[in-house]
Design a protein around this motif. Sequence first.
Motif, PDB file in Angstrom:
ATOM      1  N   VAL A   1      10.159 -15.824 -48.068  1.00  0.00           N
ATOM      2  CA  VAL A   1       9.979 -14.460 -48.547  1.00  0.00           C
ATOM      3  C   VAL A   1      11.332 -13.917 -49.011  1.00  0.00           C
ATOM      4  O   VAL A   1      12.340 -14.121 -48.345  1.00  0.00           O
TER       5      VAL A   1
ATOM      6  N   VAL B   1      17.372  -3.846 -49.047  1.00  0.00           N
ATOM      7  CA  VAL B   1      18.201  -4.446 -47.997  1.00  0.00           C
ATOM      8  C   VAL B   1      19.646  -4.590 -48.471  1.00  0.00           C
ATOM      9  O   VAL B   1      20.592  -4.211 -47.784  1.00  0.00           O
TER      10      VAL B   1
ATOM     11  N   ILE C   1      23.221  -2.846 -47.178  1.00  0.00           N
ATOM     12  CA  ILE C   1      24.392  -3.628 -46.777  1.00  0.00           C
ATOM     13  C   ILE C   1      25.626  -3.135 -47.532  1.00  0.00           C
ATOM     14  O   ILE C   1      26.689  -2.908 -46.956  1.00  0.00           O
TER      15      ILE C   1
ATOM     16  N   GLU D   1      37.408  -0.608 -43.480  1.00  0.00           N
ATOM     17  CA  GLU D   1      37.484  -0.934 -42.068  1.00  0.00           C
ATOM     18  C   GLU D   1      38.783  -0.462 -41.425  1.00  0.00           C
ATOM     19  O   GLU D   1      38.829  -0.134 -40.267  1.00  0.00           O
TER      20      GLU D   1
ATOM     21  N   PHE E   1      26.319 -10.139 -29.869  1.00  0.00           N
ATOM     22  CA  PHE E   1      25.596 -11.360 -29.519  1.00  0.00           C
ATOM     23  C   PHE E   1      25.204 -11.285 -28.059  1.00  0.00           C
ATOM     24  O   PHE E   1      25.856 -11.806 -27.172  1.00  0.00           O
TER      25      PHE E   1
ATOM     26  N   TYR F   1      25.041 -13.461 -50.353  1.00  0.00           N
ATOM     27  CA  TYR F   1      23.800 -12.773 -49.982  1.00  0.00           C
ATOM     28  C   TYR F   1      22.618 -13.367 -50.750  1.00  0.00           C
ATOM     29  O   TYR F   1      21.568 -13.645 -50.191  1.00  0.00           O
TER      30      TYR F   1
ATOM     31  N   SER G   1      19.977 -14.787 -48.248  1.00  0.00           N
ATOM     32  CA  SER G   1      19.153 -13.681 -47.746  1.00  0.00           C
ATOM     33  C   SER G   1      17.691 -14.051 -47.550  1.00  0.00           C
ATOM     34  O   SER G   1      17.034 -13.531 -46.650  1.00  0.00           O
ATOM     35  N   SER G   2      17.182 -14.965 -48.378  1.00  0.00           N
ATOM     36  CA  SER G   2      15.772 -15.298 -48.213  1.00  0.00           C
ATOM     37  C   SER G   2      15.551 -16.055 -46.901  1.00  0.00           C
ATOM     38  O   SER G   2      14.551 -15.842 -46.209  1.00  0.00           O
TER      39      SER G   2
ATOM     40  N   TYR H   1      15.944 -13.265 -44.102  1.00  0.00           N
ATOM     41  CA  TYR H   1      14.800 -12.341 -44.066  1.00  0.00           C
ATOM     42  C   TYR H   1      13.523 -13.051 -43.598  1.00  0.00           C
ATOM     43  O   TYR H   1      12.770 -12.519 -42.779  1.00  0.00           O
TER      44      TYR H   1
ATOM     45  N   LYS I   1      13.879  -6.079 -42.163  1.00  0.00           N
ATOM     46  CA  LYS I   1      14.877  -5.554 -43.103  1.00  0.00           C
ATOM     47  C   LYS I   1      16.126  -5.128 -42.349  1.00  0.00           C
ATOM     48  O   LYS I   1      17.238  -5.430 -42.763  1.00  0.00           O
TER      49      LYS I   1
ATOM     50  N   THR J   1      18.043  -8.121 -41.186  1.00  0.00           N
ATOM     51  CA  THR J   1      18.729  -8.767 -42.303  1.00  0.00           C
ATOM     52  C   THR J   1      20.020  -8.009 -42.650  1.00  0.00           C
ATOM     53  O   THR J   1      21.075  -8.622 -42.847  1.00  0.00           O
ATOM     54  N   GLN J   2      19.935  -6.695 -42.702  1.00  0.00           N
ATOM     55  CA  GLN J   2      21.136  -5.891 -42.969  1.00  0.00           C
ATOM     56  C   GLN J   2      22.192  -6.139 -41.902  1.00  0.00           C
ATOM     57  O   GLN J   2      23.357  -6.377 -42.204  1.00  0.00           O
ATOM     58  N   ASP J   3      21.728  -6.083 -40.662  1.00  0.00           N
ATOM     59  CA  ASP J   3      22.605  -6.295 -39.534  1.00  0.00           C
ATOM     60  C   ASP J   3      23.326  -7.636 -39.613  1.00  0.00           C
ATOM     61  O   ASP J   3      24.532  -7.730 -39.391  1.00  0.00           O
TER      62      ASP J   3
ATOM     63  N   PHE K   1      23.951  -9.510 -42.262  1.00  0.00           N
ATOM     64  CA  PHE K   1      24.948  -9.601 -43.333  1.00  0.00           C
ATOM     65  C   PHE K   1      26.164  -8.719 -43.075  1.00  0.00           C
ATOM     66  O   PHE K   1      27.272  -9.058 -43.505  1.00  0.00           O
ATOM     67  N   ILE K   2      25.980  -7.626 -42.357  1.00  0.00           N
ATOM     68  CA  ILE K   2      27.141  -6.801 -41.988  1.00  0.00           C
ATOM     69  C   ILE K   2      28.011  -7.578 -40.986  1.00  0.00           C
ATOM     70  O   ILE K   2      29.231  -7.600 -41.085  1.00  0.00           O
ATOM     71  N   LYS K   3      27.345  -8.264 -40.060  1.00  0.00           N
ATOM     72  CA  LYS K   3      28.091  -9.105 -39.112  1.00  0.00           C
ATOM     73  C   LYS K   3      28.838 -10.211 -39.855  1.00  0.00           C
ATOM     74  O   LYS K   3      29.993 -10.513 -39.550  1.00  0.00           O
TER      75      LYS K   3
ATOM     76  N   TYR L   1      29.834 -10.224 -42.962  1.00  0.00           N
ATOM     77  CA  TYR L   1      30.931  -9.622 -43.729  1.00  0.00           C
ATOM     78  C   TYR L   1      32.120  -9.302 -42.825  1.00  0.00           C
ATOM     79  O   TYR L   1      33.263  -9.624 -43.143  1.00  0.00           O
ATOM     80  N   ASN L   2      31.819  -8.670 -41.705  1.00  0.00           N
ATOM     81  CA  ASN L   2      32.907  -8.244 -40.818  1.00  0.00           C
ATOM     82  C   ASN L   2      33.625  -9.407 -40.142  1.00  0.00           C
ATOM     83  O   ASN L   2      34.753  -9.253 -39.687  1.00  0.00           O
TER      84      ASN L   2
ATOM     85  N   ILE M   1      23.616 -16.479 -36.051  1.00  0.00           N
ATOM     86  CA  ILE M   1      23.638 -15.009 -36.078  1.00  0.00           C
ATOM     87  C   ILE M   1      22.224 -14.484 -36.333  1.00  0.00           C
ATOM     88  O   ILE M   1      21.781 -13.522 -35.713  1.00  0.00           O
TER      89      ILE M   1
END
Lengths: 152, 185
Positions: A58, A64, A68, A76, A135, B24, B28-29, B32, B46, B49-51, B53-55, B57-58, B76
């Motif tokens: 999917v 989404v 982000i 940061e 985590f 991404y 992402s697929s 998700y 959703k 998925t955001q969470d 990718f933020i992890k 990135y950071n 993750i």
Amino acid sequence: MNCKKVKELLMTDYVDGELRPDIRSKIKEHLAGCSDCRTLEEALQRKAVEPFRNAQKVQAPDIVWEGIKDAIAVPERAPVFIIRRPAFSLAAVAALIFLTIIFARPFFISHGPVTEYVQEQAEFFAYLDTGANGFVNGEDEGIGTAIEEYFL
Amino acid sequence: MQDISRDLLMQASKGDMQAFEEIYRLASSFVYSVALRIISNADEAKEVTQDVFIKIYNNLRRFRFRSSFKTWVYRITANTALNALKKNSKEMSRRAADYDVALKAKDDRATTTQAIEMDDNKKLLSSLLDMLNPDQRACIVLREIEGLDYKEISRALGININTVRSRLKRAREALLAHGKRGDRP
Ligand SMILES: [Zn+2]
């Protein structure tokens, strides 16, 4: 190979393709001559394996990525001033004074847009602190306990 | 999940947003889909998925290529989705009642249109996954839907291979036991 062992392997390594070829052939031989195990194998395929094979990937909805982008657009760290040439130092000092005034304002004006901004930032950083490395361990076998190894 | 080159990861870790967007696009697929199958709720998937990718990135700057990026993303994703599911305990007590209907729908699907078939598949899938506890569910999703092998699952979930094996076995026992009710006389 006895039925108990065969059934055990049918439920896991056999359907998941994790068996060594020689053991796989032994099981196939056994299945050819044992209707009991064959029945299990058929039921397993029909009820526990095949239904998942139709599952499709999917795509994540566009919203989404928007979320982000918004979340990571916030810087940061505070900007660092690097003064490379003397000609820029005056501008840098002016900028510092300007920023000092801007950030000192909340101490004099209790409710202004700057105060709100600073508060939002503080909340956001607090959120990052708890969320970015969230985590949380599972209750058994310690899910995520070795995550540090990926960060060092 | 598609392969992601080291160069792309290096660029993204230096703050190149285009590179991060490309990552991404490639990952992402997977993220998700796994989140959706584990949690069974599109809104929460959703958020997960955001969470994730933020992890990513950071923490990208701290990623040292000692493990594969894929494994790291699997990990993750599985952690974040499982935590979201476990928090939402009502999802865990779903009844098995839908199963018979869904299984019958699958048997009858030869006579249905393509669209209904897709819908039945989706229903069957989520009713099957609802039979399982969160840990079994994560194993089944990574194995059956994403095609990970035992080693990859064990790394993604931070458990040993024998635990992967026993969770898959218990998951399949549960699917077989409930499936019996779906059999016609
Ligand atoms: Zn047998």
